[in-house]
Design an enzyme around this catalytic site. Structure first.
Site, PDB file in Angstrom:
ATOM      1  CG  ASP A 138      -2.080   0.932   1.104  1.00  0.00           C
ATOM      2  OD1 ASP A 138      -2.280   1.481   0.002  1.00  0.00           O
ATOM      3  OD2 ASP A 138      -2.794   1.145   2.097  1.00  0.00           O
ATOM      4  CG  ASN A 142      -7.487  -2.262  -5.909  1.00  0.00           C
ATOM      5  OD1 ASN A 142      -6.576  -3.052  -5.661  1.00  0.00           O
ATOM      6  ND2 ASN A 142      -7.764  -1.242  -5.107  1.00  0.00           N
TER       7      ASN A 142
END
Ligand code: FPP
Length: 261
Positions: A25, A73
């Site tokens: 991330d 996503n």
């Protein structure tokens, strides 16, 4: 000047996490901090993927699972999704030689059918080419969501029951584990998430019941091999009790390490 500690020498190779899972991330924030587009962050994230993969292989970790693209996503801007898919496609193709040279097997988990045809083809080819490699398994979680994985597993179990292949009593931990995408892998011993977020974000929910969680402020593109080794050192300082007491764990350790007659 601050001196960087080298963590590799501090790792106890007799107590390695057999399986490490990583939530990569912070690519977007890393790029933004340099005034660049988010895609620049993802491109630099590939370097960190290489660092983590090589670092794990170097010390003898058997399984590495990277959360590369979640079911959520898909909701990102179309341009970012396309760029990520292209990057994945190019990287998978480009890294085949390195995977072969290092005896690493590529595996993919997730809703593969939802990926573009070119990605599916590249994945299939690299998985086929590396299927007999034995040093380490690198798993990419692509279009992956743990809840979706559990729904699929539940459907498979319900179907087996309906077709009278199993009874209710056959539904146990093992049955559920064996119905997941990760059926041939041990559960992760250590999960690392970069970028200072303290969440699991729909990643390996069943498999992480007893996983040690490690969070770092480092953004993914700047996560180095030494950062990985640091996380492993911290993992090795922890006591994994699996619901037992410290005394029971110590007793078990002594029993397991008594000289054999
Ligand atoms: C999270 O950062 C990262 C991703 C959603 C994608 C990860 C992809 C790569 C590292 C590149 C390719 C990977 C492989 C396996 C070849 P973010 O975009 O959520 O960052 P932010 O939270 O700072 O916005």
């Amino acid at each position: 000047m601050t001196e960087t500690i080298s963590y590799k020498e501090q790792i106890n190779t007799d107590n390695l996490p057999e399986h490490i899972a990583i939530i990569m991330d912070g690519n977007g924030r890393w790029a933004k901090a340099q005034g660049k587009h988010r895609i620049f962050g993802h491109k630099n994230g590939v370097k960190a993927v290489r660092e983590a993969t090589e670092g794990c292989a170097e010390i003898g970790v058997r399984f590495l699972t990277l959360y590369a693209f979640s079911t959520e996503n898909w909701n990102r801007p179309k341009t970012e999704v396309s760029a990520l898919m292209e990057l994945l496609f190019l990287t998978i193709g480009r890294e085949i030689k390195t995977l072969q040279k290092n005896n690493i097997k590529l595996n993919v988990i997730g809703n593969i059918q939802s990926l573009p045809e070119s990605n599916r083809k590249a994945i299939k080819e690299v998985m086929e080419a590396t299927k007999n490699n034995t040093r380490m398994t690198l798993t990419l979680a692509l279009s992956y969501g743990a809840r979706e994985e559990l729904i699929e597993a539940t459907k498979a179990i319900a179907t087996a029951y309906k077709e009278e292949k199993i009874s209710i009593e056959d539904i146990d931990h093992q049955r559920i584990s064996n119905s997941l995408y990760t059926k041939n892998m041990p559960d992760p011993a250590l999960m690392i998430r970069t970028s200072g977020e303290h969440r699991i974000s729909n990643f390996l929910l069943w498999q992480m019941a007893y996983t040690e969680l490690y969070f770092t402020e480092k953004l993914w593109p700047e996560f180095s091999r030494n950062d990985l080794f640091k996380a492993i050192c911290e993992y090795q300082q922890r006591e994994r009790r699996f619901g037992k007491t410290s005394e029971q764990i110590n007793e078990q350790f002594i029993t397991n390490n008594l000289p054999k007659e």
